[in-house]
Design an enzyme around this catalytic site. Structure first.
Site, PDB file in Angstrom:
ATOM      1  N   CYS A 208      -0.427   4.116   2.187  1.00 51.11           N
ATOM      2  CA  CYS A 208      -0.197   3.917   3.628  1.00 51.11           C
ATOM      3  C   CYS A 208       1.278   4.127   3.988  1.00 51.11           C
ATOM      4  O   CYS A 208       1.587   4.751   4.996  1.00 51.11           O
ATOM      5  CB  CYS A 208      -0.547   2.496   4.075  1.00 51.11           C
ATOM      6  N   ASP A 209       2.175   3.571   3.197  1.00 55.43           N
ATOM      7  CA  ASP A 209       3.575   3.471   3.623  1.00 55.43           C
ATOM      8  C   ASP A 209       4.548   4.352   2.845  1.00 55.43           C
ATOM      9  O   ASP A 209       5.721   4.425   3.205  1.00 55.43           O
ATOM     10  CB  ASP A 209       4.047   2.002   3.495  1.00 55.43           C
TER      11      ASP A 209
ATOM     12  N   CYS B 117       0.834  -1.208   0.000  1.00 57.22           N
ATOM     13  CA  CYS B 117       0.000   0.000   0.000  1.00 57.22           C
ATOM     14  C   CYS B 117       0.866   1.254   0.000  1.00 57.22           C
ATOM     15  O   CYS B 117       1.424   1.631   1.036  1.00 57.22           O
ATOM     16  CB  CYS B 117      -0.917  -0.018   1.225  1.00 57.22           C
TER      17      CYS B 117
END
Ligand code: NAP
Length: 299
Positions: free
Chosen positions: A135-136, A132
């Site tokens: 997200c990261d 992701c």
């Protein structure tokens, strides 16, 4: 018989349980993995859940679960293998031969990121291997990252990462991309993006954290982040003959969670939607529970 059976103990299922309980419904969660909290537990750090900057995915999942436990929501470790309609609602058939009955079902079993199948991928997941970018990605600011895949997700991820990273490799196994040509053009214009086609990532290298990748053409590239964007697989095998799915296998449902079948709701990553994130899953759970409560009131 339960009012609502919730399948899945990720953010969507846990949120649905809290809303259902507060609506005075009897509810139970069937979870495939004992004490699970869904995909969120796989995220190293979550920086985009409102009010919880920098929390680890594991901690956020535990906080969600703790909230449901404080509401005395019962959990049952059970793998649902199918559903049958009954006179009063639904029967969930369990893999161990038992069953659970409820007037309504909220199906929140999630979706899995497809894995590359490269050597080292499983060992380094959460240690440089991410599924992701939204997200990261921020953890790779100023670093070198690679993205694997040829669909819209891979192209969007590469574009997103190119704003943050020193350099981004986009690596696709074929020479034609499935993703939008316009995005591909933008990537081609970015000086810090290198597109490599016709190769497979054979190995993700690193001791405790990713340091590089080995390609099928014999090259080794130094990278700190390996973003795998090779598609998702919704967990819909056991509802395939029950509710309408889209071509990719997601349950057709809008924000209310209503599916093609009365009394059967879908919430979280398993449903058709634009953005699959923890925050949208939590919101789906609330919506589906309120839809189920309205449905049961009218029965
Ligand atoms: P996708 O379209 O299914 O693409 C998956 C990509 O991964 C394909 O290029 C595929 O290669 C590759 N792949 C699959 N397994 C692989 C493996 N083991 N090793 C290496 N490569 C592998 O998935 P997606 O990109 O996640 O998109 C899913 C859906 O959401 C699509 O309909 C997409 O259009 C949509 N979406 C839209 C947007 C947007 O509109 N901005 C953004 C994201 C997603 P092959 O091409 O060789 O099969």
């Amino acid at each position: 018989m339960l009012d609502v059976l919730i399948v899945g103990s990720g953010p969507a299922g846990l949120s649905a349980a809290i809303y259902a309980k507060r609506a005075n419904l009897s509810v139970e969660i069937a979870e495939k993995i004992f004490m699970g909290t869904g995909q969120v537990a796989e995220s190293g750090r979550v920086d985009n859940y409102l009010g919880m900057p920098g929390i680890s995915g594991y901690e956020l999942g535990e906080a969600f679960r703790g909230h449901a436990e404080a509401f005395e929501i019962p959990f049952r470790e059970a793998e649902v293998s199918g559903f049958e309609r009954t006179e009063n609602g639904w029967r969930a058939l369990l893999a161990d031969g038992e069953s659970m009955e409820a007037k309504a079902v909220i199906y929140a079993a999630g979706a899995k990121h497809r894995h590359l199948g490269a050597k080292g991928e499983e060992e380094l997941a959460g240690r440089g291997v991410s599924y992701c970018a939204v997200c990261d990605g921020a953890f790779y600011r100023g670093k070198i990252a690679a993205v694997a895949g040829g669909g819209d997700t891979a192209l969007d991820d590469a574009l997103y990462l190119s704003e943050l990273c020193e350099k981004v490799y986009l690596i696709h196994r074929r020479s034609e991309f499935r993703g939008a040509a316009a995005t591909l053009r933008k990537l081609e214009e970015r000086p810090n993006v290198e597109i490599i086609t016709g190769v497979v990532i054979e190995e993700i290298i690193g001791e405790n954290k990713v340091s590089g990748i080995r390609l099928s053409d014999g090259r080794t590239l130094e990278v700190s982040g390996m973003f795998v964007a090779v598609g998702m697989q919704p967990e819909t095998e056991c509802v395939r003959d029950i509710v309408a799915l889209d071509a990719a296998g997601y349950i057709k449902a809008d924000e209310t969670g209503k599916t093609s079948e009365d009394g059967f709701y879908a919430a979280g990553d398993v449903r058709t939607k634009q953005l699959r994130q923890v925050i949208t899953a939590v919101s789906d759970g609330a919506n589906a529970a309120i839809s189920a409560a309205e449905y049961l009131r009218k029965l």
